[in-house]
Motif scaffolding. Sequence first.
Motif, PDB file in Angstrom:
ATOM      1  N   SER A 152       0.716  -1.292  -0.072  1.00  0.00           N
ATOM      2  CA  SER A 152      -0.056   0.061   0.111  1.00  0.00           C
ATOM      3  C   SER A 152       0.853   1.267  -0.179  1.00  0.00           C
ATOM      4  O   SER A 152       0.381   2.227  -0.407  1.00  0.00           O
ATOM      5  CB  SER A 152      -1.037  -0.091   1.424  1.00  0.00           C
ATOM      6  OG  SER A 152      -0.200   0.269   2.350  1.00  0.00           O
ATOM      7  N   LYS A 153       2.006   1.275   0.298  1.00  0.00           N
ATOM      8  CA  LYS A 153       2.938   2.419   0.298  1.00  0.00           C
ATOM      9  C   LYS A 153       3.932   2.483  -0.844  1.00  0.00           C
ATOM     10  O   LYS A 153       4.577   3.474  -0.637  1.00  0.00           O
ATOM     11  CB  LYS A 153       3.686   2.227   1.613  1.00  0.00           C
ATOM     12  CG  LYS A 153       2.858   2.286   2.889  1.00  0.00           C
ATOM     13  CD  LYS A 153       3.476   2.679   4.260  1.00  0.00           C
ATOM     14  CE  LYS A 153       2.783   2.590   5.242  1.00  0.00           C
ATOM     15  NZ  LYS A 153       1.425   3.497   5.208  1.00  0.00           N
ATOM     16  N   THR A 154       4.076   1.343  -1.715  1.00  0.00           N
ATOM     17  CA  THR A 154       4.941   1.489  -2.775  1.00  0.00           C
ATOM     18  C   THR A 154       4.425   1.227  -3.856  1.00  0.00           C
ATOM     19  O   THR A 154       3.391   0.340  -4.267  1.00  0.00           O
ATOM     20  CB  THR A 154       6.183   0.623  -2.395  1.00  0.00           C
ATOM     21  OG1 THR A 154       7.257   0.833  -3.516  1.00  0.00           O
ATOM     22  CG2 THR A 154       5.982  -0.898  -2.590  1.00  0.00           C
TER      23      THR A 154
END
Length: 98
Positions: free
Chosen positions: A26-28
Motif C-alpha cells: 500500500s505504500k510503494t
Amino acid sequence: MDQLVSLLARMIIGSLATFLAIMLWSKTRDTAWLLIILGVLIQFSRIIYQTLELLGIVSPVGILVLGVELVNLLLDILPLIAYTLGILVMVLRKRNFP
C-alpha cells in the motif's frame, strides 16, 4: 506430528510476512518491490494450499507435469520467478549505462 509443527511454524511466519508485505504494497509503487511482494503472497498461498491438503479439504488435481502435480509445481516455482524478476528489475535499474 513433525509435519504439523513445521506447517504451524510456516503458517505463523508466513502470516507475518504476508501482513507486512501487504502493508508495504500500500505504500510503494516500485516494480521491483511489487514483484517481491507478489512472491511472498504466492509463497503464503502455497502454505495455505498445503494445509488444506493435509486436512483433507482439498484433494490434488490429476494434472501432472513430469510426474508432479501442476498446482504444486506452479506454487513452488512462481515465488522464485517473482523474486528473480524483482531482483533483475533492481539490478537493471542500478546498472550504469554509458
